[in-house]
Write a protein that holds these residues in place. Structure first.
Motif, PDB file in Angstrom:
ATOM      1  N   ALA A 274      39.965  34.958  42.594  1.00 11.97           N
ATOM      2  CA  ALA A 274      39.282  35.206  41.325  1.00 11.97           C
ATOM      3  C   ALA A 274      38.109  34.247  41.141  1.00 11.97           C
ATOM      4  N   GLU A 275      38.292  33.002  41.557  1.00 16.62           N
ATOM      5  CA  GLU A 275      37.214  32.026  41.431  1.00 16.62           C
ATOM      6  C   GLU A 275      36.009  32.447  42.270  1.00 16.62           C
ATOM      7  N   ARG A 276      36.258  32.932  43.483  1.00 18.80           N
ATOM      8  CA  ARG A 276      35.162  33.392  44.339  1.00 18.80           C
ATOM      9  C   ARG A 276      34.474  34.609  43.717  1.00 18.80           C
ATOM     10  N   HIS A 277      35.280  35.501  43.165  1.00 15.09           N
ATOM     11  CA  HIS A 277      34.720  36.703  42.554  1.00 15.09           C
ATOM     12  C   HIS A 277      33.852  36.345  41.352  1.00 15.09           C
ATOM     13  N   MET A 278      34.310  35.405  40.539  1.00 17.87           N
ATOM     14  CA  MET A 278      33.542  35.006  39.365  1.00 17.87           C
ATOM     15  C   MET A 278      32.266  34.270  39.763  1.00 17.87           C
ATOM     16  N   ALA A 279      32.341  33.484  40.821  1.00 16.68           N
ATOM     17  CA  ALA A 279      31.149  32.774  41.295  1.00 16.68           C
ATOM     18  C   ALA A 279      30.075  33.748  41.773  1.00 16.68           C
ATOM     19  N   ALA A 280      30.515  34.946  42.182  1.00 16.56           N
ATOM     20  CA  ALA A 280      29.571  35.969  42.643  1.00 16.56           C
ATOM     21  C   ALA A 280      29.105  36.856  41.496  1.00 16.56           C
ATOM     22  N   ARG A 283      33.961  39.339  36.812  1.00 15.28           N
ATOM     23  CA  ARG A 283      34.762  38.898  35.672  1.00 15.28           C
ATOM     24  C   ARG A 283      36.213  38.685  36.096  1.00 15.28           C
ATOM     25  N   LEU A 284      36.864  37.767  35.416  1.00 15.04           N
ATOM     26  CA  LEU A 284      38.262  37.474  35.722  1.00 15.04           C
ATOM     27  C   LEU A 284      39.128  38.725  35.583  1.00 15.04           C
ATOM     28  N   GLY A 285      38.866  39.507  34.556  1.00 18.61           N
ATOM     29  CA  GLY A 285      39.675  40.699  34.319  1.00 18.61           C
ATOM     30  C   GLY A 285      39.615  41.725  35.421  1.00 18.61           C
ATOM     31  N   HIS A 286      38.546  41.711  36.217  1.00 16.24           N
ATOM     32  CA  HIS A 286      38.470  42.612  37.360  1.00 16.24           C
ATOM     33  C   HIS A 286      39.645  42.400  38.307  1.00 16.24           C
ATOM     34  N   VAL A 287      40.095  41.156  38.396  1.00 14.32           N
ATOM     35  CA  VAL A 287      41.186  40.793  39.302  1.00 14.32           C
ATOM     36  C   VAL A 287      42.537  40.849  38.585  1.00 14.32           C
ATOM     37  N   THR A 288      42.627  40.242  37.428  1.00 11.36           N
ATOM     38  CA  THR A 288      43.930  40.083  36.780  1.00 11.36           C
ATOM     39  C   THR A 288      44.500  41.386  36.244  1.00 11.36           C
ATOM     40  N   ARG A 289      43.659  42.388  35.968  1.00 10.44           N
ATOM     41  CA  ARG A 289      44.188  43.637  35.410  1.00 10.44           C
ATOM     42  C   ARG A 289      45.157  44.327  36.359  1.00 10.44           C
ATOM     43  N   HIS A 290      45.026  44.053  37.653  1.00 11.82           N
ATOM     44  CA  HIS A 290      45.912  44.676  38.630  1.00 11.82           C
ATOM     45  C   HIS A 290      47.255  43.947  38.755  1.00 11.82           C
TER      46      HIS A 290
END
Length: 339
Positions: A274-280, A283-290
């Motif tokens: 999630a940290e890598r995704h947010m750095a790019a 949003r956090l929710g893109h990952v955590t919703r799953h």
């Protein structure tokens, strides 16, 4: 890294797959599911061939190498476009290219693809032949047993025979009809009756062809039970809504020793992702919703869901939310381990 998929006709080991699901099985979902099973075959959402040919390919097709084995499902009905899209998908590194012949949405009906193709086995064959000629990876098809007033016996046989003639490596069958008139896509997932026996009759007629079952399987246990003499099973909503059961897949379907899952490590891995995704810029929710259903059925699961959902939506939320939510469930995990 998990072993890559290799369809070889009648396999000695059954294949377990997580079904392609629009808006659900994106790259973040697949990365998460791979933390729970090293062997399950993971599918993308359906991607329309035109989007692959003319859209943002990096956004549509990029994936993390850890996702292997991973299959790309394509929608369309133009053989040349499908061949081009399949070639692009194979170049991105997908282990399998799958043609959607089962989706009943309004979008696919307006484009005359998806489940509409059940009415035209000849076109299905031409599409698959073109895809097969374009790539070296396995080409497969996922279909229904029929649509609307079709008789499922000749309808499924005709599509299967066309697919085999085209050289496909596997036929995945959602064991329901699709009603293109009168039912919504959501209703098409529940209302048409399941007919697993129709899929078994297809397998009995085609003993040397890989035939996999999809539709209405609510658990890993049900999937293992219904697999029977079939070559594979595909779990959809149950895998997404209660993903914790994916930890059973490697032992039940691939004979891998069933080591206990280190959920703390899973959370750490997902927080780093999630940290890598947010750095790019994500949003956090893109990952955590799953991940909200990970601990379904365990004491504290409600607090995990609430913390993960509420905290992930707050301004400035970061990957630490995963650790905060995990603290809510950790006592129940410790109690279960001690029992």
């Amino acid at each position: 890294m998990p072993e890559k998929l290799g369809y070889t006709g009648l396999l000695s080991d059954r294949v377990f797959a997580v079904a392609p699901m629009i808006d659900w099985t994106d790259r973040h979902c697949r990365f998460f599911h791979r933390q729970l099973s090293r062997r399950a075959l993971l599918y993308t959402e359906m991607v329309v061939a035109d989007a692959i040919l003319h859209g943002d390919r990096q956004r549509l097709l990029s994936f993390d190498p850890v996702e292997h084995p991973v299959a790309l499902q394509i929608g369309g009905s133009d053989p040349d476009k499908l061949a081009g899209a399949a070639e692009i998908g194979a170049a991105f590194g997908y282990d399998e290219i799958n043609l959607n012949v089962g989706c009943p949405s309004d979008r696919v009906q307006s484009g005359t693809f998806g489940a509409c193709l059940m009415r035209d086995p000849g076109l299905v064959g031409r599409c698959l032949s073109a895809m097969r000629a374009a790539v070296d990876v396995p080409v497969t098809v996922k279909c229904r047993i029929g649509v609307d007033d079709q008789d499922p016996e000749p309808a499924l046989d005709a599509v299967a025979d066309a697919a085999i003639e085209a050289g496909v490596s596997a036929i995945w069958v959602h064991a329901r009809k699709a009603w293109l008139k009168g039912l919504s896509p959501k209703e098409n997932r529940d209302i048409p009756p399941l007919d697993y026996d129709r899929v078994r009759r297809l397998k009995a007629r085609l003993p040397d062809v890989f035939i996999g079952l999809n539709g209405g399987l609510g658990s890993i246990e049900a999937a293992a039970r219904e697999c029977g003499d079939l070559d594979g099973v595909m779990l959809g909503r149950a895998a997404y809504q209660t993903p914790g059961q994916l930890t059973e897949v490697d032992a039940r379907f691939y004979g891998v020793a069933n080591a206990s899952v280190d959920y703390a490590h899973v959370i750490e891995t997902m927080a780093a992702y999630a940290e890598r995704h947010m750095a790019a810029g994500g949003r956090l929710g893109h990952v955590t919703r799953h991940m909200v259903g990970l601990f379904a059925g365990l004491g504290g699961a409600r607090r995990w869901r609430q913390r993960l959902s509420d905290a992930a939506a707050r301004a400035g939320a970061g990957p630490e939310v995963l650790q905060e939510a995990f603290a809510e469930i950790r006592p129940a995990l410790q109690d279960r381990a001690a029992a």
